[in-house]
Design a protein around this motif. Structure first.
Motif, PDB file in Angstrom:
ATOM      1  N   THR A 136       2.299   1.866  -3.441  1.00 43.69           N
ATOM      2  CA  THR A 136       1.353   2.445  -4.411  1.00 43.69           C
ATOM      3  C   THR A 136       1.087   3.912  -4.121  1.00 43.69           C
ATOM      4  O   THR A 136       0.725   4.665  -5.031  1.00 43.69           O
ATOM      5  CB  THR A 136       0.008   1.682  -4.413  1.00 43.69           C
ATOM      6  N   GLN A 137       1.255   4.349  -2.873  1.00 45.21           N
ATOM      7  CA  GLN A 137       1.055   5.746  -2.509  1.00 45.21           C
ATOM      8  C   GLN A 137       2.299   6.590  -2.771  1.00 45.21           C
ATOM      9  O   GLN A 137       2.272   7.807  -2.583  1.00 45.21           O
ATOM     10  CB  GLN A 137       0.663   5.854  -1.033  1.00 45.21           C
ATOM     11  N   GLY A 138       3.389   5.955  -3.171  1.00 42.18           N
ATOM     12  CA  GLY A 138       4.617   6.684  -3.471  1.00 42.18           C
ATOM     13  C   GLY A 138       5.508   6.923  -2.268  1.00 42.18           C
ATOM     14  O   GLY A 138       6.444   7.725  -2.338  1.00 42.18           O
ATOM     15  N   LYS A 139       5.245   6.263  -1.175  1.00 42.96           N
ATOM     16  CA  LYS A 139       6.064   6.414   0.033  1.00 42.96           C
ATOM     17  C   LYS A 139       7.141   5.328   0.009  1.00 42.96           C
ATOM     18  O   LYS A 139       7.016   4.288   0.649  1.00 42.96           O
ATOM     19  CB  LYS A 139       5.194   6.284   1.280  1.00 42.96           C
ATOM     20  N   TYR A 169       0.837  -1.203   0.000  1.00 42.35           N
ATOM     21  CA  TYR A 169       0.000   0.000   0.000  1.00 42.35           C
ATOM     22  C   TYR A 169       0.877   1.260   0.000  1.00 42.35           C
ATOM     23  O   TYR A 169       0.606   2.207  -0.737  1.00 42.35           O
ATOM     24  CB  TYR A 169      -0.927  -0.012   1.214  1.00 42.35           C
ATOM     25  N   SER A 170       1.920   1.268   0.810  1.00 39.85           N
ATOM     26  CA  SER A 170       2.831   2.419   0.863  1.00 39.85           C
ATOM     27  C   SER A 170       3.516   2.625  -0.482  1.00 39.85           C
ATOM     28  O   SER A 170       3.714   3.757  -0.922  1.00 39.85           O
ATOM     29  CB  SER A 170       3.881   2.223   1.952  1.00 39.85           C
ATOM     30  N   SER A 195       7.762   2.030   2.436  1.00 38.47           N
ATOM     31  CA  SER A 195       7.594   0.744   1.749  1.00 38.47           C
ATOM     32  C   SER A 195       8.824  -0.139   1.947  1.00 38.47           C
ATOM     33  O   SER A 195       8.693  -1.337   2.230  1.00 38.47           O
ATOM     34  CB  SER A 195       7.351   0.978   0.265  1.00 38.47           C
TER      35      SER A 195
END
Length: 107
Positions: free
Chosen positions: A72-75, A69-70, A79
């Motif tokens: 895909t959020q660009g973090k 999830y991280s 990640s």
């Protein structure tokens, strides 16, 4: 000629009948459920024997899901940390499995 007739009749004869399969399935189910109380499931029984294995599996799955999830959020930093935590959780699970095997073999 008699040998061919005998061989063909042996090949046509089924090894098990349908009733044999039903009896076999009932035997397997009764052997699987033997030793468990009526309200106690197999998961609960195994969890009581070695609670660290399912905990480690849950931690591994949680770290993987949160890490993806991280990502895909660009973090990317978070990640990467979650993927490292996933590896640590997998190591914990393997260690718990090995300790459980050693414990079971000693008793």
């Amino acid at each position: 000629m008699a040998d061919k007739d005998r061989q063909s009749s042996e090949m046509e004869k089924p090894e098990f009948t349908e009733l044999d399969w039903i009896t076999l399935k009932q035997d397997i189910n009764s052997a699987t459920l033997a030793g468990q109380g009526p309200s106690e499931s197999k998961f609960v029984k195994k969890f009581k024997e070695n609670p660290f294995v399912p905990i480690g599996c849950g931690l591994t799955a949680a770290a993987l899901c949160f890490g993806l999830y991280s990502f895909t959020q660009g973090k990317n930093r978070l990640s990467q940390k979650m993927m490292r935590m996933r590896i640590a959780a997998q190591g914990f699970t393997i260690a718990a499995l090995m300790i459980g095997i050693v414990k079971a073999s000693m008793s």
